[in-house]
Design a protein around this motif. Structure first.
Motif, PDB file in Angstrom:
ATOM      1  N   THR A  21       0.843  -1.198   0.000  1.00  0.00           N
ATOM      2  CA  THR A  21       0.000   0.000   0.000  1.00  0.00           C
ATOM      3  C   THR A  21       0.880   1.252   0.000  1.00  0.00           C
ATOM      4  O   THR A  21       1.766   1.407   0.849  1.00  0.00           O
ATOM      5  CB  THR A  21      -0.937  -0.004   1.225  1.00  0.00           C
ATOM      6  N   ASP A  22       0.640   2.129  -0.956  1.00  0.00           N
ATOM      7  CA  ASP A  22       1.456   3.339  -1.125  1.00  0.00           C
ATOM      8  C   ASP A  22       0.513   4.527  -1.360  1.00  0.00           C
ATOM      9  O   ASP A  22       0.162   4.840  -2.497  1.00  0.00           O
ATOM     10  CB  ASP A  22       2.404   3.154  -2.312  1.00  0.00           C
ATOM     11  N   PRO A  23       0.069   5.176  -0.296  1.00  0.00           N
ATOM     12  CA  PRO A  23      -0.904   6.273  -0.428  1.00  0.00           C
ATOM     13  C   PRO A  23      -0.430   7.393  -1.349  1.00  0.00           C
ATOM     14  O   PRO A  23      -1.232   8.009  -2.055  1.00  0.00           O
ATOM     15  CB  PRO A  23      -1.072   6.769   1.013  1.00  0.00           C
ATOM     16  N   ARG A  24       0.875   7.686  -1.353  1.00  0.00           N
ATOM     17  CA  ARG A  24       1.379   8.782  -2.184  1.00  0.00           C
ATOM     18  C   ARG A  24       1.140   8.522  -3.670  1.00  0.00           C
ATOM     19  O   ARG A  24       0.919   9.446  -4.441  1.00  0.00           O
ATOM     20  CB  ARG A  24       2.875   8.986  -1.929  1.00  0.00           C
ATOM     21  N   ARG A  25       1.211   7.252  -4.063  1.00  0.00           N
ATOM     22  CA  ARG A  25       1.003   6.900  -5.462  1.00  0.00           C
ATOM     23  C   ARG A  25      -0.424   6.407  -5.727  1.00  0.00           C
ATOM     24  O   ARG A  25      -0.746   6.020  -6.842  1.00  0.00           O
ATOM     25  CB  ARG A  25       2.003   5.807  -5.879  1.00  0.00           C
ATOM     26  N   GLY A  26      -1.264   6.437  -4.705  1.00  0.00           N
ATOM     27  CA  GLY A  26      -2.649   6.009  -4.867  1.00  0.00           C
ATOM     28  C   GLY A  26      -2.788   4.530  -5.124  1.00  0.00           C
ATOM     29  O   GLY A  26      -3.726   4.099  -5.817  1.00  0.00           O
ATOM     30  N   VAL A  27      -1.856   3.734  -4.576  1.00  0.00           N
ATOM     31  CA  VAL A  27      -1.866   2.285  -4.783  1.00  0.00           C
ATOM     32  C   VAL A  27      -2.226   1.575  -3.480  1.00  0.00           C
ATOM     33  O   VAL A  27      -1.671   1.890  -2.426  1.00  0.00           O
ATOM     34  CB  VAL A  27      -0.495   1.778  -5.275  1.00  0.00           C
ATOM     35  N   HIS A  28      -3.160   0.638  -3.551  1.00  0.00           N
ATOM     36  CA  HIS A  28      -3.503  -0.207  -2.413  1.00  0.00           C
ATOM     37  C   HIS A  28      -2.915  -1.607  -2.619  1.00  0.00           C
ATOM     38  O   HIS A  28      -2.715  -2.045  -3.754  1.00  0.00           O
ATOM     39  CB  HIS A  28      -5.010  -0.317  -2.243  1.00  0.00           C
ATOM     40  N   GLY A  29      -2.678  -2.288  -1.509  1.00  0.00           N
ATOM     41  CA  GLY A  29      -2.102  -3.617  -1.592  1.00  0.00           C
ATOM     42  C   GLY A  29      -3.034  -4.647  -2.202  1.00  0.00           C
ATOM     43  O   GLY A  29      -2.576  -5.578  -2.882  1.00  0.00           O
ATOM     44  N   ILE A  30      -4.340  -4.499  -1.988  1.00  0.00           N
ATOM     45  CA  ILE A  30      -5.312  -5.489  -2.453  1.00  0.00           C
ATOM     46  C   ILE A  30      -6.667  -4.827  -2.602  1.00  0.00           C
ATOM     47  O   ILE A  30      -6.921  -3.769  -2.020  1.00  0.00           O
ATOM     48  CB  ILE A  30      -5.389  -6.669  -1.441  1.00  0.00           C
ATOM     49  N   ALA A  31      -7.529  -5.445  -3.381  1.00  0.00           N
ATOM     50  CA  ALA A  31      -8.910  -4.982  -3.529  1.00  0.00           C
ATOM     51  C   ALA A  31      -9.817  -5.939  -2.759  1.00  0.00           C
ATOM     52  O   ALA A  31     -10.018  -7.076  -3.166  1.00  0.00           O
ATOM     53  CB  ALA A  31      -9.313  -4.935  -5.001  1.00  0.00           C
ATOM     54  N   ALA A  32     -10.335  -5.480  -1.616  1.00  0.00           N
ATOM     55  CA  ALA A  32     -11.234  -6.287  -0.789  1.00  0.00           C
ATOM     56  C   ALA A  32     -12.674  -6.007  -1.208  1.00  0.00           C
ATOM     57  O   ALA A  32     -13.475  -5.449  -0.452  1.00  0.00           O
ATOM     58  CB  ALA A  32     -11.026  -5.986   0.685  1.00  0.00           C
ATOM     59  N   ARG A  76     -11.351  -5.373 -10.258  1.00  0.00           N
ATOM     60  CA  ARG A  76     -10.714  -5.790 -11.513  1.00  0.00           C
ATOM     61  C   ARG A  76     -10.162  -4.591 -12.273  1.00  0.00           C
ATOM     62  O   ARG A  76      -9.055  -4.626 -12.800  1.00  0.00           O
ATOM     63  CB  ARG A  76     -11.707  -6.552 -12.379  1.00  0.00           C
ATOM     64  N   GLN A  77     -10.949  -3.521 -12.355  1.00  0.00           N
ATOM     65  CA  GLN A  77     -10.486  -2.333 -13.061  1.00  0.00           C
ATOM     66  C   GLN A  77      -9.296  -1.690 -12.335  1.00  0.00           C
ATOM     67  O   GLN A  77      -8.365  -1.188 -12.966  1.00  0.00           O
ATOM     68  CB  GLN A  77     -11.627  -1.312 -13.197  1.00  0.00           C
ATOM     69  N   LEU A  78      -9.335  -1.718 -11.004  1.00  0.00           N
ATOM     70  CA  LEU A  78      -8.216  -1.174 -10.238  1.00  0.00           C
ATOM     71  C   LEU A  78      -6.948  -1.986 -10.478  1.00  0.00           C
ATOM     72  O   LEU A  78      -5.847  -1.437 -10.577  1.00  0.00           O
ATOM     73  CB  LEU A  78      -8.557  -1.163  -8.748  1.00  0.00           C
ATOM     74  N   TYR A  79      -7.103  -3.304 -10.590  1.00  0.00           N
ATOM     75  CA  TYR A  79      -5.944  -4.153 -10.876  1.00  0.00           C
ATOM     76  C   TYR A  79      -5.420  -3.890 -12.288  1.00  0.00           C
ATOM     77  O   TYR A  79      -4.212  -3.750 -12.497  1.00  0.00           O
ATOM     78  CB  TYR A  79      -6.329  -5.623 -10.711  1.00  0.00           C
ATOM     79  N   LEU A  80      -6.315  -3.807 -13.249  1.00  0.00           N
ATOM     80  CA  LEU A  80      -5.903  -3.568 -14.630  1.00  0.00           C
ATOM     81  C   LEU A  80      -5.222  -2.214 -14.796  1.00  0.00           C
ATOM     82  O   LEU A  80      -4.326  -2.058 -15.617  1.00  0.00           O
ATOM     83  CB  LEU A  80      -7.118  -3.661 -15.565  1.00  0.00           C
ATOM     84  N   SER A  81      -5.635  -1.241 -14.000  1.00  0.00           N
ATOM     85  CA  SER A  81      -5.027   0.095 -14.078  1.00  0.00           C
ATOM     86  C   SER A  81      -3.850   0.235 -13.117  1.00  0.00           C
ATOM     87  O   SER A  81      -3.327   1.338 -12.939  1.00  0.00           O
ATOM     88  CB  SER A  81      -6.077   1.173 -13.788  1.00  0.00           C
ATOM     89  N   GLU A  82      -3.447  -0.879 -12.498  1.00  0.00           N
ATOM     90  CA  GLU A  82      -2.274  -0.948 -11.610  1.00  0.00           C
ATOM     91  C   GLU A  82      -2.418  -0.064 -10.378  1.00  0.00           C
ATOM     92  O   GLU A  82      -1.442   0.489  -9.872  1.00  0.00           O
ATOM     93  CB  GLU A  82      -0.993  -0.642 -12.382  1.00  0.00           C
ATOM     94  N   LYS A  83      -3.640   0.028  -9.876  1.00  0.00           N
ATOM     95  CA  LYS A  83      -3.912   0.778  -8.653  1.00  0.00           C
ATOM     96  C   LYS A  83      -4.060  -0.132  -7.436  1.00  0.00           C
ATOM     97  O   LYS A  83      -4.141   0.355  -6.313  1.00  0.00           O
ATOM     98  CB  LYS A  83      -5.166   1.648  -8.823  1.00  0.00           C
ATOM     99  N   VAL A  84      -4.131  -1.443  -7.677  1.00  0.00           N
ATOM    100  CA  VAL A  84      -4.032  -2.415  -6.590  1.00  0.00           C
ATOM    101  C   VAL A  84      -3.021  -3.475  -7.018  1.00  0.00           C
ATOM    102  O   VAL A  84      -2.931  -3.821  -8.195  1.00  0.00           O
ATOM    103  CB  VAL A  84      -5.384  -3.079  -6.222  1.00  0.00           C
TER     104      VAL A  84
END
Length: 421
Positions: free
Chosen positions: A186-197, A257-265
């Protein structure tokens, strides 16, 4: 007979939808064209149309006296369209069925039982997974022919893992490993979460409920009041509460799924059937991959799959059975597998699917068959499944209370199940 009549009436209630996407023209109920018997085949997934056309072509080559028309209806209106068509006598001769609706349709007397045909032709149903066969059997009678199956895997982004120096997921991973990795990724500065729950039955919490040793439904009773079932739900809500996943309210418009495809999770639990969509995304094809689901108290993944049913009102039952038998054959399975959209259910034909996308380790979806658990269902599955987003939405949005919400769901689900008796 009274219960059967009531169920049939429920299935044939009026609806507004209409059949769409009919190929080659012709009536939805089939008929005759140029001296050939014409039957119709109803489905909902546009990604599978190309493969379905190849299967139809192969079938017609073997049965030149039968023509098959494919009818495609979007899933959002598929079931209401089917009910309308059943009532009007224009339902497809053969159509896709899922586990959620099988018991309702079988109990309603609108599906053609298949046992007589299977036994007459000596068709070996053992070539399909036992879990699928159980899904499509009602009160000891088979009502649909399995064609494919889905299991759930842990999709992950290798590039995001590499940046944090974290080893990729493998069969040694447990729930604790997921929690630790999600926190680091999880990297809040880059808007990335570790997983999509995500609050998604098949994709997320049905899997962890089984891994926790809990259950959704058993012997006509809800399992949502069971402490182990609640543990399976808490696995996800804890990730949200700690900020390692977006909340459900944040995923209303943009799914996991969209968050994973856009590399946000960095990680996402998802279907085997989504492999082709992952493959079509250049970034994910380049540095995405998939592993078996991490272990909780037990190993488990939810298995579901589509099957082909014959309308009880078909005027071309024998031709419809020949097509359904072909759909359950090795030849049809090989064609489907080579398309790379979904896993064929015929034993020993999955290699073509696995090899169709070599960048991903798709074999993990096959390996998980050893501990797959069937998608939970009853006669009116949709009634109690519709309670879940209403009652679980608050804790999945980071507002706590998963224990009380799950117990309330259990009580209301039991009331719904009582109405099925």
């Amino acid at each position: 007979m009274r219960r059967r009549t009531l169920l049939a009436g429920a299935l044939t209630a009026p609806a507004a939808a209409a059949v769409t996407g009919c190929t080659n023209g012709g009536s939805a109920a089939g008929g005759s064209r140029g001296g050939r018997t014409t039957i119709t085949y109803g489905m909902w997934d546009p990604l599978q149309v190309a493969g379905a056309k190849k299967v139809v072509k192969a079938f017609e080559a073997e049965h030149p006296d039968i023509a098959v028309e494919i009818h495609v209806t979007p899933f959002t209106s598929y079931w209401t369209t089917l009910k309308t068509a059943m009532r009007g006598g224009s339902a497809p001769d053969v159509f896709w069925m899922n586990a959620v609706n099988l018991q309702l349709y079988a109990a309603g007397g609108v599906l053609q039982p298949l046992d007589e045909f299977i036994e007459r032709d000596g068709f070996d149903m053992g070539v399909h997974p036992d879990e699928l066969l159980r899904m499509y059997t009602y009160e000891g009678t088979r009502y649909a022919m399995p064609k494919d199956f889905d299991t759930i895997g842990l999709w992950y982004n290798k590039e995001l893992f590499d940046k944090k120096g974290i080893d990729y997921p493998d069969e040694s991973w447990t729930w604790d490993t997921v929690r630790e990795a999600a926190a680091e990724l999880t990297d809040p500065r880059r808007g990335v979460h570790g997983i999509a729950a995500e609050m998604s039955r098949q994709y997320t919490y049905y899997n962890t409920i089984a891994q926790a040793g809990g259950y959704v439904i058993r012997d006509g009773r809800s399992g949502f009041g069971d402490p182990r079932t609640i543990d399976g739900l808490r696995f996800w809500t804890d990730l949200i509460d700690k900020g390692h996943s977006p909340s459900q309210s944040a995923m209303t418009d943009t799914r996991g799924r969209q968050l994973y495809l856009s590399e946000k999770v960095a990680m996402n639990y998802d279907l085997s059937a989504m492999a082709s969509q992952m493959y079509a995304a250049p970034a994910i094809k380049d540095h995405g991959s998939v592993a078996v689901l991490p272990k909780g108290r037990e190993r488990a993944t939810t298995i579901h799959g589509l099957a082909a049913a014959i309308s009880g009102k078909s005027r071309n039952t024998e031709a419809a059975w020949k097509f359904v038998r072909f759909l359950g054959s090795r030849k049809a399975a090989r064609i489907q597998a080579e398309e790379g959209v979904t896993i064929s259910s015929y034993r020993g034909t999955q290699d073509a699917w696995v090899k169709s996308m070599p960048e991903f380790d798709l074999q993990v979806f096959i390996d998980m068959l050893d501990y797959a658990v069937p998608y939970p269902a009853s006669r009116r599955t949709a009634v109690w499944e519709n309670l879940q987003p209403q009652l679980l939405g608050r804790p999945f949005s980071g507002k706590g209370g998963i224990e009380d919400a799950s117990r309330t769901l259990a009580r209301q689900m039991d009331l719904a199940l009582e109405q099925e008796k």
